[in-house]
Design a protein around this motif. Structure first.
Motif: not given
Length: 226
Positions: A172-174, A179-180, A185-186, A190-193
């Protein structure tokens, strides 16, 4: 206690299928596995996991207005000073460091609370459990670390389950960063942070034993570069 790891290829296939279900980019075929056949896995001792949750919770309290004297007093009274990393100590004692990076640790706390069985889910599309704060040390009331441990009654999840979720968050981190980068669109709120913080906590909590694994890293030494 160390136990045999599950089949890394089977776990990876299931996690890539989950990324596909979420509509996220899929990692390349050569994306590294987290462990190899024949390795063993265990969690860090429960007391160590609880101490890391408590310290991060205290750091977050300092981010949101807890006075330095109160924070240091709580650490001393809870006998947790030796569990604080140098960057954390500089922030707690003197407000030195990146305030924003410490605020992001909320999702690391959430992941560790999940490992300890204090939260119900670690859904990558959702923010933390709304009951999380009530399950952490009650700092305004002066609840000590020992009192909190007696109240929380942690029941850590199995090491194999946590390892499989670590592999998911590794992917998921990758995927979130990609994606960002592409402006996609996620799949959730929540986002990558947040994903990165959860992965950080899981990487630290899980200990693999095998010929290709280094000794367990300190909190500040967790490698999230790959």
């Amino acid at each position: 206690m160390s136990v045999p790891v599950p089949d890394p290829q089977a776990v990876r296939a299931a996690n890539v299928a989950e990324l596909s279900r979420l509509g996220l980019p899929l990692p390349p075929e050569q994306f590294p596995l987290v462990w190899e056949p024949g390795d063993t896995v265990e969690l860090r001792p429960t007391g160590e996991l609880e101490a890391r949750v408590a310290v991060l919770h205290l750091v977050l309290a300092r981010c949101f207005g807890m006075p330095a004297e109160a924070g240091m007093g709580w650490l001393l009274g809870s006998h947790l000073v030796e569990m604080v990393t140098p960057p954390e100590w500089q922030f707690v004692a003197g407000d030195r460091g990146d305030h924003r990076s410490f605020v992001l640790h909320h999702d690391a706390v959430f992941a560790l609370a999940w490992v300890l069985g204090l939260t119900r889910h670690l859904d990558p599309t959702a923010p933390s459990d709304d009951r999380l704060m009530a399950r952490l040390p009650n700092l305004p009331a002066g609840e000590t670390f020992t009192q909190w441990r007696a109240r929380s009654l942690a029941a850590p999840r199995g090491a194999v389950e946590v390892a499989a979720v670590l592999d998911l968050y590794y992917c998921l981190d990758w995927a979130y960063l990609e994606a960002e980068r592409q402006g996609l669109r996620l799949p959730g709120m929540i986002d990558s942070n947040a994903i990165g913080q959860r992965r950080w906590a899981l990487e630290w909590a899980v200990v693999f034993r095998g010929p290709f694994h280094d000794p367990p890293a300190g909190w500040e030494e967790v490698d999230l570069s790959t």
